[in-house]
Every structure is written in C-alpha cells, then in structure tokens.
Design a protein around this motif. Sequence first.
Motif, PDB file in Angstrom:
ATOM      1  N   LEU A  10      15.448  73.805  18.820  1.00 29.37           N
ATOM      2  CA  LEU A  10      14.189  73.654  18.033  1.00 29.37           C
ATOM      3  C   LEU A  10      14.295  72.024  17.526  1.00 29.37           C
ATOM      4  N   GLY A  11      14.380  71.228  18.636  1.00 26.46           N
ATOM      5  CA  GLY A  11      14.643  69.704  18.281  1.00 26.46           C
ATOM      6  C   GLY A  11      13.131  69.178  18.532  1.00 26.46           C
ATOM      7  N   SER A  12      13.004  68.005  18.550  1.00 23.49           N
ATOM      8  CA  SER A  12      11.751  67.272  18.660  1.00 23.49           C
ATOM      9  C   SER A  12      10.867  67.880  19.985  1.00 23.49           C
ATOM     10  N   TYR A  13      11.349  67.954  21.140  1.00 25.24           N
ATOM     11  CA  TYR A  13      10.507  68.266  22.131  1.00 25.24           C
ATOM     12  C   TYR A  13       9.906  69.840  22.014  1.00 25.24           C
ATOM     13  N   SER A  14      10.755  70.876  21.255  1.00 26.66           N
ATOM     14  CA  SER A  14      10.334  71.939  21.173  1.00 26.66           C
ATOM     15  C   SER A  14       9.048  71.996  19.925  1.00 26.66           C
ATOM     16  N   THR A  15       9.471  70.998  19.007  1.00 25.12           N
ATOM     17  CA  THR A  15       8.687  70.988  17.843  1.00 25.12           C
ATOM     18  C   THR A  15       7.432  70.497  17.810  1.00 25.12           C
ATOM     19  N   GLU A  39      17.749  77.198   8.209  1.00 22.32           N
ATOM     20  CA  GLU A  39      16.215  76.562   7.651  1.00 22.32           C
ATOM     21  C   GLU A  39      15.143  76.565   8.694  1.00 22.32           C
ATOM     22  N   LYS A  40      15.469  76.023   9.882  1.00 20.88           N
ATOM     23  CA  LYS A  40      14.407  76.187  10.715  1.00 20.88           C
ATOM     24  C   LYS A  40      14.055  77.405  11.315  1.00 20.88           C
ATOM     25  N   ALA A  41      14.976  78.599  11.120  1.00 19.02           N
ATOM     26  CA  ALA A  41      14.496  79.707  11.243  1.00 19.02           C
ATOM     27  C   ALA A  41      13.658  80.371  10.610  1.00 19.02           C
ATOM     28  N   ILE A  75      14.986  76.677  27.800  1.00 23.72           N
ATOM     29  CA  ILE A  75      16.350  76.142  27.303  1.00 23.72           C
ATOM     30  C   ILE A  75      15.860  74.818  27.005  1.00 23.72           C
ATOM     31  N   VAL A  76      15.898  74.330  25.588  1.00 23.19           N
ATOM     32  CA  VAL A  76      15.462  72.849  25.313  1.00 23.19           C
ATOM     33  C   VAL A  76      16.664  72.463  24.300  1.00 23.19           C
ATOM     34  N   LEU A  77      17.908  72.537  25.152  1.00 18.43           N
ATOM     35  CA  LEU A  77      18.974  71.893  24.325  1.00 18.43           C
ATOM     36  C   LEU A  77      19.679  70.694  24.781  1.00 18.43           C
ATOM     37  N   PRO A  78      20.557  69.854  24.373  1.00 21.00           N
ATOM     38  CA  PRO A  78      21.184  68.854  24.992  1.00 21.00           C
ATOM     39  C   PRO A  78      21.677  69.227  26.518  1.00 21.00           C
ATOM     40  N   CYS A  98      14.385  75.826  32.448  1.00 17.98           N
ATOM     41  CA  CYS A  98      15.557  74.976  32.057  1.00 17.98           C
ATOM     42  C   CYS A  98      14.784  73.530  32.005  1.00 17.98           C
ATOM     43  N   GLU A  99      15.167  72.838  30.939  1.00 21.26           N
ATOM     44  CA  GLU A  99      14.705  71.508  30.530  1.00 21.26           C
ATOM     45  C   GLU A  99      15.424  70.577  31.661  1.00 21.26           C
ATOM     46  N   LYS A 100      15.035  69.404  31.872  1.00 16.32           N
ATOM     47  CA  LYS A 100      15.658  68.647  32.920  1.00 16.32           C
ATOM     48  C   LYS A 100      16.676  67.472  31.942  1.00 16.32           C
ATOM     49  N   PRO A 101      17.721  67.064  32.572  1.00 14.16           N
ATOM     50  CA  PRO A 101      18.337  67.280  33.936  1.00 14.16           C
ATOM     51  C   PRO A 101      18.925  68.732  33.763  1.00 14.16           C
ATOM     52  N   MET A 125      11.979  74.835  36.371  1.00 12.23           N
ATOM     53  CA  MET A 125      12.179  73.595  35.532  1.00 12.23           C
ATOM     54  C   MET A 125      11.323  72.972  34.688  1.00 12.23           C
ATOM     55  N   GLY A 126      11.748  72.439  33.494  1.00 12.81           N
ATOM     56  CA  GLY A 126      10.546  71.875  32.623  1.00 12.81           C
ATOM     57  C   GLY A 126       9.921  70.509  33.081  1.00 12.81           C
ATOM     58  N   TYR A 127       9.836  70.569  34.530  1.00 10.13           N
ATOM     59  CA  TYR A 127       9.317  69.271  35.222  1.00 10.13           C
ATOM     60  C   TYR A 127       7.566  69.398  34.978  1.00 10.13           C
ATOM     61  N   ARG A 128       7.036  69.089  33.915  1.00  6.22           N
ATOM     62  CA  ARG A 128       5.767  68.930  33.439  1.00  6.22           C
ATOM     63  C   ARG A 128       4.678  68.420  34.492  1.00  6.22           C
ATOM     64  N   LEU A 129       5.109  67.439  34.871  1.00  3.91           N
ATOM     65  CA  LEU A 129       4.317  66.620  35.828  1.00  3.91           C
ATOM     66  C   LEU A 129       3.606  67.279  37.273  1.00  3.91           C
ATOM     67  N   SER A 173      29.385  63.077  26.732  1.00  4.16           N
ATOM     68  CA  SER A 173      29.784  64.503  26.958  1.00  4.16           C
ATOM     69  C   SER A 173      28.672  65.516  26.814  1.00  4.16           C
ATOM     70  N   LEU A 174      27.817  65.122  26.084  1.00  6.01           N
ATOM     71  CA  LEU A 174      26.447  66.032  25.406  1.00  6.01           C
ATOM     72  C   LEU A 174      25.339  65.691  26.714  1.00  6.01           C
ATOM     73  N   SER A 175      25.194  64.219  27.104  1.00  3.88           N
ATOM     74  CA  SER A 175      23.975  64.083  27.788  1.00  3.88           C
ATOM     75  C   SER A 175      24.432  63.809  29.371  1.00  3.88           C
ATOM     76  N   VAL A 185      15.164  60.771  36.225  1.00  3.61           N
ATOM     77  CA  VAL A 185      14.525  61.962  37.337  1.00  3.61           C
ATOM     78  C   VAL A 185      13.123  61.500  37.431  1.00  3.61           C
ATOM     79  N   TYR A 186      12.234  61.098  36.532  1.00  3.79           N
ATOM     80  CA  TYR A 186      10.788  60.748  37.003  1.00  3.79           C
ATOM     81  C   TYR A 186      10.551  59.523  37.764  1.00  3.79           C
ATOM     82  N   ALA A 187      11.473  58.581  37.656  1.00  2.95           N
ATOM     83  CA  ALA A 187      11.306  57.472  38.704  1.00  2.95           C
ATOM     84  C   ALA A 187      11.649  58.024  40.180  1.00  2.95           C
TER      85      ALA A 187
END
Length: 339
Positions: A10-15, A39-41, A75-78, A98-101, A125-129, A173-175, A185-187
Amino acid sequence: ESLGVALVGLGSYSTYQLAPALEETQHCHLAAVVTGSPEKAKRWTRQYKLNPNSVYDYENFHQIAQNPEVDIVYIVLPNSMHAEFSIRAARARKHVICEKPMGLSSEECVSIIDACKKAGVKLGMGYRLHSEPYTMELKRLVKQKKYGQARYISSTAAYVSRGNPNQWRLNKSLSGGGALMNMGVYAFQALIYAAGSNPTSVSAQEYSTRPEYFKETDETITAQFEWANGALGQMMTSHNYRSNHLRAEYEKGWVELSPASTYIPLSGKTSDGPLDFKQESQQKLQMDDFALHIQGQQPNRAPGEMGHRDLLIIEAIYRSIREGGKKIKLNIAPDYGRS
Ligand code: NAD
C-alpha cells in the motif's frame, strides 16, 4: 460480474492511483489488502469498508487462497518482491497482475509465467498504457499500416528524482536498477509499438551527472535499436532529466505522442491532424480490461510474456553498457510478448 482485487503493498501507487481507480471500475473492485503496516491495515479497512477478514500481512498472505471474495491479486511492491509475491499469489490460485518491471531478471519472469500456467490462472502486467486510448490508436494505425513502414522513431521517459536518498528505487538490491528499470520500459515499449514488432539489436550508453545521489543505480541511459525491416529507434530514460515523448516517422506520415507515458492526460497528433480521446483513469481501464479478459471477453492486453520480453531487452541494454556500447543482438521473435 465484478471481480475482487487484493492490492499487495500500500505505497504511493496503490494509494493514489489504484485504489481510487478501483472506485471507478465496472468489472472489478477492491476486496482485500496485504500490508506490513497494522496502521495502514486499520486505515484502509475503514476508508474502503473492507471486510476485516480480507486484510492480510506478508506472513499470512497465503490464507488469501481461502478467500472467495478475492479473484485477482495485484502485486504493487518494490521490484525485488514481484516474483516471490506473484508466485505466492498463483499458488493461492488467484489471477495475478504484476507491476513493472516484472522481476529483477528474465529468469524471474519465466518463473512467474510458469507458476501461473501451472496454477491455471491468468497473468497480466501493470502496463496501463495498453488500455490507454492514444496508445491503442497508435497500435491500430501501425497494425493497419496506415502510414506504411516505420523508419525513424525516438522516445523518452524521464523525470528528475530528488528527495530521500534511502528510497528503494535507489537501492539496487530492491530495484534491480535505476531509470531503466523504472521508466525505461516505457521508452522502449513506445519504440516497439510504434515499430510494430520487436527490435533485432540494441547498443546503449550510460551517463552519470549526480553520482553522489545515484550511488548504486543508473541515472541516465540512451539506447539505439534496429528492426529487421530497416527501421531505427533511439530512446532516452533518466532519473535526472525531464522528458516524455514519442515521435515516429513512417514512409507516408508521422505520429507524435507528447506526453507519451504519463498517467494522464496523454495528447497526440499525426500527419493528418490532432488526436482527441476521452480522458479516463488509465488504471481503471487497465484493471477493467484484465477483469474482462479473465471472463473471456477481452484479449490479455499486457500478458506476462510482455514483461518477460522487457526484461530480456533490459538485460541486453545493461550488457551493451558493460561491454562499452557494443551492439547486442536480440534473439526475441518479432511478435513475442506483443499484444
Ligand atoms: P512505494 O515505495 O510508494 O510503495 C512500496 C510499498 O511496498 C510500500 O507500501 C512499502 O511499505 C512496501 N514495502 C514492503 N517491503 C518493502 C521493502 N523491503 N522496502 C521498501 N518498501 C517495502 O512504491 P510505488 O511507487 O508504489 O511502487 C510500487 C511498484 O509499483 C513498483 O514496482 C513500481 O515500479 C510500480 N509502479 C508502477 C507504476 C505504473 O504506472 N505502472 C507507477 C508507480 C509505481
């Protein structure tokens, strides 16, 4: 029928994008959340009137298998957590977005695709375009060869990143990487749908102008692509320069989208004049399309194979950079992962 969606992370994209979009969707709705924060729950349960039994944390997430209110797990995690949680969702027999990448490597993408096949669930994929009207119109014009073959295409997807130097996007390691993993990926996707097929080779360069901030992850990357039919493409992606456009020249005309990949609103024109489409939440369109796909009424506009193809291209770009800009042959079938 409206399908239930569980947002994981529940980070910024979900919120700020997905949850508001799920209040507008017609074929799916927010049914559950998965968060590491009690707290978010509490806050989300109250705000979205969720069933308290439909709120999970990362440990008890597997219990979602027993929840009939959830059809789709999003899935909207790192990035480093996409593969693990997509596979766990598939094993719980839920359809997966699954969100990108898609993952940190092409191998991770294959393991997600395999897990979804084995479980008999759909994977998007979460490729909205690919549900966005300007992009869909470009894809239609290309498919119908309205302006003939693509000749030269250029595209950018870049913004200036400042702020918390400890954010996960700057942590390799997270990204898994910087601008290329995030906006890149958009480019190159824009080049691909403007060309109408996957490219055959890539050469790439990396630039670093703020190394004190971008310690582990790529700041700015340019890359040049070739296609079997002689088309050429050039892209730039960055966390330190602002630009967002696509310009595609064809034998008999041109198409321009500017901006080409921001949330809203895109705008565009062709050599025949301006394009004008209704502005709607891209995330709403994307999630409704996927819900309809599950119900057999739509193609999968952004299948898992598209996410896998994109990691193959990302890996080739990083390899070219490591090898001093050498041209890397891409062994990807012309239509693999395209929709
Ligand atoms: P964010 O940092 O705002 O949210 C990430 C969430 O993951 C947070 O709620 C955080 O608490 C949680 N998390 C769990 N474990 C974590 C850990 N070890 N480190 C850091 N956070 C952890 O990020 P975001 O912008 O919401 O991005 C999430 C995903 O969505 C990314 O994969 C990103 O690429 C993707 N995204 C896609 C689009 C799009 O247009 N399709 C737009 C934005 C983000």
